[in-house]
Design an enzyme around this catalytic site. Structure first.
Site, PDB file in Angstrom:
ATOM      1  N   LYS A   1     -30.899   9.100  -0.232  1.00 56.53           N
ATOM      2  CA  LYS A   1     -30.193  10.376  -0.266  1.00 56.53           C
ATOM      3  C   LYS A   1     -29.090  10.425   0.777  1.00 56.53           C
ATOM      4  O   LYS A   1     -28.003  10.914   0.532  1.00 56.53           O
ATOM      5  CB  LYS A   1     -31.207  11.496  -0.002  1.00 56.53           C
ATOM      6  CG  LYS A   1     -30.617  12.885  -0.017  1.00 56.53           C
ATOM      7  CD  LYS A   1     -30.204  13.257  -1.406  1.00 56.53           C
ATOM      8  CE  LYS A   1     -29.488  14.585  -1.484  1.00 56.53           C
ATOM      9  NZ  LYS A   1     -28.690  14.657  -2.738  1.00 56.53           N
TER      10      LYS A   1
ATOM     11  N   ARG B   1     -35.117  10.489   1.542  1.00 58.10           N
ATOM     12  CA  ARG B   1     -34.107   9.741   2.289  1.00 58.10           C
ATOM     13  C   ARG B   1     -34.248   8.242   2.121  1.00 58.10           C
ATOM     14  O   ARG B   1     -33.297   7.484   2.299  1.00 58.10           O
ATOM     15  CB  ARG B   1     -34.225  10.055   3.784  1.00 58.10           C
ATOM     16  CG  ARG B   1     -34.003  11.493   4.128  1.00 58.10           C
ATOM     17  CD  ARG B   1     -34.497  11.769   5.515  1.00 58.10           C
ATOM     18  NE  ARG B   1     -33.667  11.114   6.502  1.00 58.10           N
ATOM     19  CZ  ARG B   1     -32.652  11.682   7.109  1.00 58.10           C
ATOM     20  NH1 ARG B   1     -32.339  12.921   6.837  1.00 58.10           N
ATOM     21  NH2 ARG B   1     -31.946  11.029   7.989  1.00 58.10           N
TER      22      ARG B   1
ATOM     23  N   ASN C   1     -34.974   5.102  13.200  1.00 54.29           N
ATOM     24  CA  ASN C   1     -34.025   5.257  12.101  1.00 54.29           C
ATOM     25  C   ASN C   1     -32.670   4.851  12.656  1.00 54.29           C
ATOM     26  O   ASN C   1     -32.238   5.355  13.680  1.00 54.29           O
ATOM     27  CB  ASN C   1     -34.001   6.729  11.641  1.00 54.29           C
ATOM     28  CG  ASN C   1     -32.880   7.003  10.654  1.00 54.29           C
ATOM     29  OD1 ASN C   1     -32.417   6.101   9.967  1.00 54.29           O
ATOM     30  ND2 ASN C   1     -32.465   8.254  10.580  1.00 54.29           N
ATOM     31  N   GLY C   2     -31.991   3.913  11.967  1.00 55.02           N
ATOM     32  CA  GLY C   2     -30.688   3.448  12.441  1.00 55.02           C
ATOM     33  C   GLY C   2     -30.621   1.937  12.332  1.00 55.02           C
ATOM     34  O   GLY C   2     -31.456   1.322  11.670  1.00 55.02           O
TER      35      GLY C   2
ATOM     36  N   GLU D   1     -17.932  11.017 -12.135  1.00 56.25           N
ATOM     37  CA  GLU D   1     -19.189  11.557 -11.633  1.00 56.25           C
ATOM     38  C   GLU D   1     -20.273  11.495 -12.712  1.00 56.25           C
ATOM     39  O   GLU D   1     -21.432  11.179 -12.429  1.00 56.25           O
ATOM     40  CB  GLU D   1     -18.946  12.999 -11.142  1.00 56.25           C
ATOM     41  CG  GLU D   1     -20.159  13.760 -10.665  1.00 56.25           C
ATOM     42  CD  GLU D   1     -20.931  13.093  -9.532  1.00 56.25           C
ATOM     43  OE1 GLU D   1     -20.449  12.129  -8.920  1.00 56.25           O
ATOM     44  OE2 GLU D   1     -22.071  13.538  -9.288  1.00 56.25           O
TER      45      GLU D   1
ATOM     46  N   HIS E   1      -5.539  -0.210 -21.917  1.00 60.51           N
ATOM     47  CA  HIS E   1      -5.219  -1.334 -21.029  1.00 60.51           C
ATOM     48  C   HIS E   1      -6.437  -2.196 -20.727  1.00 60.51           C
ATOM     49  O   HIS E   1      -6.453  -2.908 -19.733  1.00 60.51           O
ATOM     50  CB  HIS E   1      -4.601  -0.820 -19.729  1.00 60.51           C
ATOM     51  CG  HIS E   1      -3.308  -0.108 -19.960  1.00 60.51           C
ATOM     52  ND1 HIS E   1      -2.194  -0.742 -20.449  1.00 60.51           N
ATOM     53  CD2 HIS E   1      -2.968   1.196 -19.814  1.00 60.51           C
ATOM     54  CE1 HIS E   1      -1.209   0.130 -20.576  1.00 60.51           C
ATOM     55  NE2 HIS E   1      -1.663   1.324 -20.205  1.00 60.51           N
TER      56      HIS E   1
ATOM     57  N   CYS F   1     -33.884   5.869   6.271  1.00 61.18           N
ATOM     58  CA  CYS F   1     -35.198   6.042   6.873  1.00 61.18           C
ATOM     59  C   CYS F   1     -35.348   7.477   7.383  1.00 61.18           C
ATOM     60  O   CYS F   1     -34.362   8.145   7.682  1.00 61.18           O
ATOM     61  CB  CYS F   1     -35.347   5.111   8.067  1.00 61.18           C
ATOM     62  SG  CYS F   1     -35.062   3.399   7.646  1.00 61.18           S
TER      63      CYS F   1
ATOM     64  N   LYS G   1     -23.747   9.508 -12.300  1.00 63.30           N
ATOM     65  CA  LYS G   1     -25.065  10.134 -12.505  1.00 63.30           C
ATOM     66  C   LYS G   1     -25.895   9.294 -13.466  1.00 63.30           C
ATOM     67  O   LYS G   1     -27.057   9.015 -13.215  1.00 63.30           O
ATOM     68  CB  LYS G   1     -24.932  11.552 -13.106  1.00 63.30           C
ATOM     69  CG  LYS G   1     -24.425  12.638 -12.211  1.00 63.30           C
ATOM     70  CD  LYS G   1     -25.414  13.156 -11.204  1.00 63.30           C
ATOM     71  CE  LYS G   1     -25.393  12.365  -9.947  1.00 63.30           C
ATOM     72  NZ  LYS G   1     -24.467  12.644  -8.921  1.00 63.30           N
TER      73      LYS G   1
ATOM     74  N   TRP H   1     -36.305   2.683   4.366  1.00 63.59           N
ATOM     75  CA  TRP H   1     -35.387   2.232   3.319  1.00 63.59           C
ATOM     76  C   TRP H   1     -34.808   0.945   3.892  1.00 63.59           C
ATOM     77  O   TRP H   1     -34.052   0.977   4.849  1.00 63.59           O
ATOM     78  CB  TRP H   1     -34.301   3.275   3.088  1.00 63.59           C
ATOM     79  CG  TRP H   1     -33.385   2.973   1.960  1.00 63.59           C
ATOM     80  CD1 TRP H   1     -33.647   3.106   0.625  1.00 63.59           C
ATOM     81  CD2 TRP H   1     -32.030   2.507   2.059  1.00 63.59           C
ATOM     82  NE1 TRP H   1     -32.544   2.741  -0.102  1.00 63.59           N
ATOM     83  CE2 TRP H   1     -31.543   2.377   0.745  1.00 63.59           C
ATOM     84  CE3 TRP H   1     -31.191   2.182   3.120  1.00 63.59           C
ATOM     85  CZ2 TRP H   1     -30.256   1.938   0.457  1.00 63.59           C
ATOM     86  CZ3 TRP H   1     -29.905   1.747   2.836  1.00 63.59           C
ATOM     87  CH2 TRP H   1     -29.452   1.630   1.524  1.00 63.59           C
TER      88      TRP H   1
ATOM     89  N   GLU I   1     -26.923   5.837 -11.869  1.00 60.94           N
ATOM     90  CA  GLU I   1     -27.860   5.836 -10.743  1.00 60.94           C
ATOM     91  C   GLU I   1     -29.276   6.246 -11.119  1.00 60.94           C
ATOM     92  O   GLU I   1     -30.227   5.781 -10.517  1.00 60.94           O
ATOM     93  CB  GLU I   1     -27.329   6.603  -9.530  1.00 60.94           C
ATOM     94  CG  GLU I   1     -27.165   8.084  -9.668  1.00 60.94           C
ATOM     95  CD  GLU I   1     -26.530   8.726  -8.421  1.00 60.94           C
ATOM     96  OE1 GLU I   1     -26.538   8.121  -7.341  1.00 60.94           O
ATOM     97  OE2 GLU I   1     -26.030   9.861  -8.552  1.00 60.94           O
TER      98      GLU I   1
HETATM   99  C1  G6P Z   1     -25.701   8.501  -1.039  1.00 59.52           C
HETATM  100  C2  G6P Z   1     -26.333   9.474  -2.015  1.00 59.52           C
HETATM  101  C3  G6P Z   1     -25.258  10.123  -2.877  1.00 59.52           C
HETATM  102  C4  G6P Z   1     -24.195  10.770  -2.007  1.00 59.52           C
HETATM  103  C5  G6P Z   1     -23.623   9.781  -0.992  1.00 59.52           C
HETATM  104  C6  G6P Z   1     -22.758  10.488   0.033  1.00 59.52           C
HETATM  105  O1  G6P Z   1     -25.177   7.428  -1.742  1.00 59.52           O
HETATM  106  O2  G6P Z   1     -27.263   8.822  -2.829  1.00 59.52           O
HETATM  107  O3  G6P Z   1     -25.837  11.114  -3.712  1.00 59.52           O
HETATM  108  O4  G6P Z   1     -23.188  11.262  -2.821  1.00 59.52           O
HETATM  109  O5  G6P Z   1     -24.669   9.135  -0.283  1.00 59.52           O
HETATM  110  O6  G6P Z   1     -23.581  11.346   0.771  1.00 59.52           O
HETATM  111  P1  G6P Z   1     -23.088  12.643   1.529  1.00 59.52           P
HETATM  112  O7  G6P Z   1     -24.329  13.206   2.141  1.00 59.52           O
HETATM  113  O8  G6P Z   1     -22.090  12.187   2.555  1.00 59.52           O
HETATM  114  O9  G6P Z   1     -22.462  13.548   0.519  1.00 59.52           O
END
Ligand code: G6P
Length: 610
Positions: free
Chosen positions: A605, A27, A100-101, A483, A506, A2, A487, A75, A490
């Site tokens: 985010k 966010r 937020n929280g 990674e 395996h 949020c 990507k 969110w 997601e």
């Molecule tokens: C969320 C974001 C990711 C990020 C992760 C960790 O899941 O969508 O893109 O890698 O948080 O976030 P940070 O800000 O700690 O790197």
């Protein structure tokens, strides 16, 4: 997560609130809302499921205007993304709150408030806050006193914006566990979850501290610490400019951020390397003393940052000759790990506000880790403030939920750490010099990797109708495969998994057929021949290969294989360069699929709740 915004001024604040929400939308984005006290002294509210632009249209439609207001992008954590769950929440037309929280004792408070006759209109944990504040005002406290009393009864995390018709020019804000900044301009003040939300209206900020409560009016503000004492907090001048968060010529933030990587890496290195050496002072004046004692490193992080940590482990052990372990912060914080003497805890985070990573760091401190280092992209974030040493990644604001430039700059920062620790553990000057030279060449190598964009775009067609994809790598490039898979999944919603190529036999080999594209990263290193054998195993079973290989590498993968060459690079920095084509691949596949690339469904985010 949020995001909240609030404003008090001698003009209509609705456009400021809406613009702030748009800047925070990355966010969390399942619903949004805003409330103002209008000219008639009444709380006027607009809320909408969906994007901020829908809220904007609604606010225009109902002619929402006022000189004081609060706003929120949500969110969902407690309760679905419906209009009634969207913030602000209001109690008896008198108090409005954005939050937020997460309030952990909300069930208990809800039961108590129901008995007191309060009616609930949402399923959120937030609604108990507004009732609790009202309850205290009802007992004669003013809005500031009521917020002070109410937050004492809350367990969990919060950043709050509170307004009331009883005090029409007063905005109260409070934070504990969730980020909050106070923006300062001429007789107008703002609050927001981050600086980027307010850049068009001010460059002056106070980062409120844990437990702070601020009482804000057009003629000034007062801050109280968690013990209720009046305190002065330092005013920071932000260097962000509004353009840094504008899209410019790009269709998506993710693409813009992919293309910003050469510059971002130049910034990360700026002033930190010289004459073939890393300048230790980059880690702060106390760094040398702390590094001298370090005998082992434990890295914690989440998501993409965790993958950067995994690369870091390969490097720390192979280059710096120092034992290293790495794990996701959400596991570490509850695992009761054994702490070895003189272990450095390293946190990696783009935002510096990820709840699990912060909690992991606090747990590490409690357990008695020697000292802590944060590698982070957001100055003054909670993680930065809690750490003994800090190395900022300087990637600039990253808006796309799928992290790109934050990742590669984390890798660069991690390599700087590897070198300063390595020189204490037998790494030669020559190794340091060679790697520093490679780092200096990185921006150019990345420019070259970006030239693959068009070819990757053509290849992405092949992925768009698939349901699964497999990514392979070995050594420090195995986390790069992870990674790449993250990507793709997601942003394109295609199920993608990564395997250390040696593990193929395996299990995952059973999946191979023409319907599963197999992506591999093949730098020129001592594991190359082994990787090639793994790729043969795939093509022999009818798998279709997409290999990103060093120019000097000759890979054969059958008739259907696509081999794309990446500029020759030294093994030490190869993971950084090989990240680029995988980012582009995910981007182009998602583009064909028509997903919301910068704001993929269900993701946020910055995950500021557990
Ligand atoms: C969320 C974001 C990711 C990020 C992760 C960790 O899941 O969508 O893109 O890698 O948080 O976030 P940070 O800000 O700690 O790197």
């Amino acid at each position: 997560m949020c995001g909240i915004v609030g404003a008090v001024a001698n003009r209509d604040v609705v456009p400021i609130l809406i613009d702030g929400l748009k800047r925070l939308e990355y966010r969390g984005y399942d619903s949004a809302g805003t409330a103002v006290i209008n000219g008639a002294g009444v709380i006027h509210r607009a809320r909408k499921p969906g994007k901020v632009k829908e809220l904007e249209a609604e606010a225009e439609k109902i002619k929402l205007h006022g000189n004081i207001g609060i706003a929120h992008t949500r969110w969902a954590t407690h309760g679905k993304p419906t209009q009634s769950n969207a913030h602000p929440h209001i109690c008896r037309d008198k108090v409005a709150v954005v939050h937020n929280g997460i309030i952990e004792n909300h069930e208990e408070l809800r039961e108590q408030q129901k008995k007191q006759g309060y009616e609930f209109t949402s399923e959120t944990d937030t609604e108990v806050i507004v009732h609790q504040i009202f309850h205290h005002m009802d007992q004669g406290e003013d809005i500031l006193e009521a917020v002070k009393s109410a937050v004492k009864e809350l367990e969990g995390a919060y950043a709050l914006g509170v307004i009331s018709i009883d005090d029409r020019d007063r905005l109260i804000t409070a934070r504990r566990g969730s980020p909050l900044v106070l923006g300062i301009a001429d007789h107008e003040y703002f609050i927001a979850s981050d600086v980027a939300a307010l850049i068009p209206v001010t460059k002056k900020f106070i980062f409120l501290e844990e437990g702070d409560i601020a009482d804000i009016k057009t003629d000034g503000f007062t801050i109280y610490d968690m013990d209720g004492n009046r305190v002065e907090r330092k005013i920071h001048e932000s260097k962000l400019n509004a353009d840094a968060v504008e899209l410019g010529k790009y269709s998506h933030y993710m693409l813009k951020e992919i293309y910003e990587q050469p510059l971002a890496i130049t910034e990360t290195l700026e002033g930190r390397i010289s004459n073939g050496k890393v300048l230790e002072a980059a880690f702060g004046p106390e760094a040398a003393g702390i590094f001298d004692k370090v005998q082992g490193v434990h890295i914690i992080a989440c998501g993409t940052s965790y993958h950067a940590g995994m690369v870091g482990r390969y490097w720390l052990e192979s280059i710096a000759n120092i034992p290293c372990s790495v794990e996701v912060a959400s596991e570490f914080r509850y695992r009761k790990p054994v702490v070895r003497k003189n272990q450095l805890i390293v946190t990696l985070s783009q935002s510096g506000e990820t709840a699990d990573t912060i909690a992991g760091l606090l747990e590490a401190k409690r357990l008695g880790f020697g000292s802590s280092l944060a590698i982070c992209n957001v100055p003054e974030s909670s993680l930065v403030r809690e750490s003994d040493l800090v190395l900022m990644t300087r990637a600039g604001p990253e808006i796309g939920v799928a992290s790109t430039k934050a990742f590669t700059t984390q890798l660069v920062a991690m390599m700087l750490l590897v070198l300063v620790l390595g020189r204490r553990h037998g790494m030669t000057d020559e190794t340091e010099r060679n790697i520093v030279t490679e780092l200096e060449q990185l921006p150019r190598k990345i420019e070259n990797a970006l030239l693959l964009d068009d070819v990757i775009k053509q290849l992405s067609v092949y992925f768009a109708d698939k349901h699964n994809a497999l990514f392979l790598g070995r050594g420090a490039n195995y986390p790069i495969a992870m990674e790449g898979a993250l990507k793709l999944k997601e942003i394109s919603y295609i199920h993608a998994e990564a395997y250390a190529a040696g593990e193929l036999k395996h299990g995952p080999l059973a999946l191979i057929d023409a319907t599963i594209p197999v992506v591999a990263v093949a730098p020129n290193n001592e594991l190359l021949e082994k990787l090639k054998s793994n790729l043969q195993e795939v093509s022999a079973r009818g798998g279709r290969l997409f290999v990103f290989a060093d120019t000097s590498v000759d890979v054969k993968g059958g008739e259907d294989a696509h081999i794309l060459h990446v500029d020759s690079i030294h093994d030490s920095v190869a993971p950084i360069v090989f990240s680029i084509p995988l980012q582009l691949l995910a981007y182009h596949v998602a583009l064909i699929k028509g997903t919301d690339i910068d704001k993929p469904r269900n993701l946020a985010k910055s995950v500021t709740v557990e």
